[in-house]
Design a protein around this motif. Structure first.
Motif, PDB file in Angstrom:
ATOM      1  N   ASP A 356     -15.784 100.428  34.188  1.00 54.49           N
ATOM      2  CA  ASP A 356     -16.131 100.707  32.788  1.00 54.49           C
ATOM      3  C   ASP A 356     -15.751 102.120  32.381  1.00 54.49           C
ATOM      4  O   ASP A 356     -15.371 102.378  31.235  1.00 54.49           O
ATOM      5  N   SER A 357     -15.869 103.068  33.323  1.00 53.34           N
ATOM      6  CA  SER A 357     -15.628 104.473  32.993  1.00 53.34           C
ATOM      7  C   SER A 357     -14.218 104.720  32.466  1.00 53.34           C
ATOM      8  O   SER A 357     -13.990 105.666  31.716  1.00 53.34           O
ATOM      9  N   VAL A 358     -13.284 103.862  32.843  1.00 50.83           N
ATOM     10  CA  VAL A 358     -11.910 104.014  32.369  1.00 50.83           C
ATOM     11  C   VAL A 358     -11.835 103.781  30.859  1.00 50.83           C
ATOM     12  O   VAL A 358     -11.015 104.377  30.165  1.00 50.83           O
ATOM     13  N   TYR A 359     -12.709 102.930  30.341  1.00 50.92           N
ATOM     14  CA  TYR A 359     -12.691 102.545  28.928  1.00 50.92           C
ATOM     15  C   TYR A 359     -13.641 103.390  28.072  1.00 50.92           C
ATOM     16  O   TYR A 359     -13.694 103.203  26.861  1.00 50.92           O
ATOM     17  N   LEU A 360     -14.385 104.281  28.687  1.00 51.86           N
ATOM     18  CA  LEU A 360     -15.372 105.078  27.967  1.00 51.86           C
ATOM     19  C   LEU A 360     -14.689 106.229  27.237  1.00 51.86           C
ATOM     20  O   LEU A 360     -14.069 107.100  27.845  1.00 51.86           O
ATOM     21  N   ALA A 361     -14.804 106.233  25.911  1.00 51.47           N
ATOM     22  CA  ALA A 361     -14.156 107.263  25.101  1.00 51.47           C
ATOM     23  C   ALA A 361     -14.932 108.572  25.197  1.00 51.47           C
ATOM     24  O   ALA A 361     -16.162 108.587  25.096  1.00 51.47           O
ATOM     25  N   GLU A 362     -14.199 109.661  25.377  1.00 49.00           N
ATOM     26  CA  GLU A 362     -14.802 110.988  25.306  1.00 49.00           C
ATOM     27  C   GLU A 362     -15.090 111.311  23.830  1.00 49.00           C
ATOM     28  O   GLU A 362     -14.480 110.721  22.929  1.00 49.00           O
ATOM     29  N   PRO A 363     -15.998 112.244  23.553  1.00 48.89           N
ATOM     30  CA  PRO A 363     -16.376 112.534  22.164  1.00 48.89           C
ATOM     31  C   PRO A 363     -15.205 112.823  21.237  1.00 48.89           C
ATOM     32  O   PRO A 363     -15.203 112.395  20.082  1.00 48.89           O
ATOM     33  N   TYR A 364     -14.184 113.539  21.718  1.00 47.68           N
ATOM     34  CA  TYR A 364     -13.068 113.888  20.829  1.00 47.68           C
ATOM     35  C   TYR A 364     -12.332 112.642  20.343  1.00 47.68           C
ATOM     36  O   TYR A 364     -11.718 112.662  19.270  1.00 47.68           O
ATOM     37  N   GLU A 365     -12.394 111.544  21.105  1.00 43.80           N
ATOM     38  CA  GLU A 365     -11.753 110.299  20.664  1.00 43.80           C
ATOM     39  C   GLU A 365     -12.734 109.383  19.953  1.00 43.80           C
ATOM     40  O   GLU A 365     -12.351 108.613  19.072  1.00 43.80           O
TER      41      GLU A 365
END
Length: 402
Positions: A356-365
Motif C-alpha cells: 500500500d505504501s507505494v500508492y500513498l500520496a505524499e502531502p505535496y501530491e
C-alpha cells in the motif's frame, strides 16, 4: 608587456554544426561585455560541413581573441571541451554548444553575479527553441544557493559559468568514456564542490536550439548509454555525499531524469529481450540506491513504476504503462479520516503483493484532492521517522569528524 587575463574563456566544440554555428557565433559578437574581457577557444572536431572554415573566418574578424583548433573527430563532446579547458586562460569558463546561442547580456550578467557574490557556478536562465528546456529552477533570481536547497539539480547541462580556479583545484575534466550524460557528471561535481551557486532567473542567458535534422546528441544513441550515464551519476553522488537525506535529495535526479524514461512509453514498444536487458541493467542501481527517501520525493505513478522495476515485475509495469497511456485518472482512496490519500493505480490491493505504501500520496501530491486533510497520525509518523534519520545522519557525521 603582459596581456591582461580575460574574465571569461568561452569554449565551443563544433562538429557538423552548420548552419547553426553562424547564429551561435553572431551571439558572441553581440555580447555587451567588452570584447577585451573574453577569449574564445573553438575546437572543430573533424567536421566535413564547413564548420572549421566558418570558425576560422570568425577568428579573422572577431573583436575578441579567438583560437581555433582543428582535430580528428573524437566521437563526443567531452574531448573538445577538455581540449578547450587545457587552453583556457580566463578567470571563468563557459561552455557554449555550437548549435545554441547566448542572450546579448549573458556573459556580462553572469560574470557580474559571480564577482559580486563570490560564487563558483552561475546558472543563467535557459529557453528552448524548437525543443524543451528546464523550467523548475527559474522561479526567482538567487545570489547564493546550493544543490540541496534548490532545483538546480534538474539542470546539469554544461552551459554554465564555472570559476576556473575551482576546476583547476580539483582537476575537473569531462569523462571521455561516457557517450551521453558526461555534462551531468561534470556539473553535479561542480555544484557539490562549489562555494555557492548563483541563479539568474530574470534574463534569458542561453537559447537551447533544437536541430531540424534531429542530430542533437541527447536524442541519439543506444538505451544502454543512458544506463551508463545513470550509473556514473549515482556513483558520483554516493562517493561525494554520505548516505542520508541529502544523498536522497540528489538521487531523485538520476532516477527521474535518466532511469525512469527507460521504463516509460518506449518500454511498451520494446521487445522481450530489450525489456529483459533493461531490467538487468537497472537491477544493481535499484539495489544500491533506491531508498524510501528517494521514493517519497516523487509522484505515486513514478514511484510505482520504479518499485516494479526494482521488484523485477515487467508484466505489472506494462499494466501501469497502458493505464497511463490511456490518460486514465486513478481512483482517490481516502482513509484515516481524510489524512491518508491512496492513488489506486493498477494492482492496488490486489493479489500481486504491491505494498500500500507505494500508492500513498505524499502531502505535496495529495493537496488539492477533495476531502484530503493534511496531517494526521501517518504524517506524524513519517515526519518523526525523517527526523530520526536526520539525527542519525548528523551524529554519524560528527562521529566521522571526531
Amino acid at each position: 608587456m603582459s596581456v591582461a587575463q580575460p574574465d571569461v574563456s568561452v569554449i565551443i566544440g563544433a562538429y557538423e554544426a552548420m548552419p547553426y554555428l553562424i547564429d551561435c557565433l553572431a551571439s558572441l559578437e553581440a555580447q555587451t561585455i567588452d570584447p577585451g574581457r573574453i577569449e574564445v577557444i573553438a575546437i572543430d572536431d573533424g567536421s566535413t560541413d564547413g564548420s572549421g572554415e566558418c570558425l576560422e573566418e570568425f577568428a579573422a574578424r572577431a573583436p575578441m581573441p579567438v583560437t581555433v583548433i582543428r582535430q580528428e573527430n573524437s566521437g563526443g563532446p567531452s574531448g573538445p571541451r577538455n581540449v578547450g579547458l587545457g587552453k583556457a586562460a580566463g578567470r571563468y569558463v563557459f561552455f557554449l554548444d555550437a548549435d545554441d546561442r547566448l542572450g546579448n547580456e549573458a556573459l556580462e550578467r553572469m560574470v557580474a553575479m559571480a564577482d559580486r557574490c563570490g560564487t563558483d557556478v552561475v546558472l543563467g536562465r535557459v529557453e528552448g527553441i524548437n525543443r524543451s528546456a528546464p523550467k523548475s529552477m527559474w522561479g526567482s533570481t538567487l545570489e547564493r544557493t546550493d544543490v540541496f536547497s534548490s532545483k538546480i539539480k534538474f539542470t546539469l547541462s554544461a552551459q554554465k559559468l564555472f570559476r576556473h580556479e575551482l576546476l583547476r583545484r580539483h582537476g575537473m575534466r569531462f569523462d571521455e568514456s561516457l557517450w551521453t550524460g558526461e555534462d551531468a557528471l561534470f556539473t553535479m561535481e561542480a555544484y557539490l564542490r562549489a562555494n555557492g551557486v548563483s541563479v539568474i532567473a530574470d534574463y534569458t542567458c542561453y537559447y537551447l536550439v533544437g536541430r531540424e535534422d534531429g542530430k542533437h546528441v541527447t536524442k541519439s544513441g543506444s538505451y544502454t548509454l543512458r544506463f551508463d550515464s545513470a550509473r556514473a551519476l549515482m556513483e558520483l553522488i554516493a562517493r561525494m555525499v554520505p548516505a542520508g537525506e541529502r544523498r536522497d535529495v540528489l538521487m531523485v535526479r538520476p532516477f527521474l531524469v535518466t532511469l525512469l524514461p527507460q521504463f516509460g512509453p518506449k518500454f511498451l514498444k520494446d521487445g522481450d529481450e530489450v525489456r529483459r536487458r533493461k531490467l538487468e541493467l537497472a537491477g544493481p542501481l535499484m539495489e544500491a540506491y533506491w531508498r524510501d527517501g528517494v521514493a517519497r520525493r516523487i509522484k505515486v505513478h513514478e514511484r510505482l513504476r520504479l518499485h516494479l522495476v526494482a521488484a523485477g515485475r515487467p508484466e505489472l509495469l506494462v499494466d501501469v504503462l497502458k493505464f497511463l497511456r490511456a490518460h486514465k485518472e486513478p481512483e482517490a482512496v481516502l482513509e484515516s479520516r481524510g489524512h491518508d490519500l491512496y492513488l489506486a493505480y493498477p494492482h492496488f490491493r490486489d493479489d500481486t503483493g504491491v505494498p500500500d505504501s507505494v500508492y500513498l500520496a505524499e502531502p505535496y501530491e495529495a493537496r488539492g484532492y477533495p476531502g484530503y486533510r493534511e496531517g494526521g497520525p501517518a504524517a506524524l509518523m513519517r515526519r518523526a521517522a525523517r527526523g530520526a534519520r536526520r539525527a542519525l545522519t548528523v551524529l554519524g557525521t560528527r562521529a566521522s569528524a571526531a
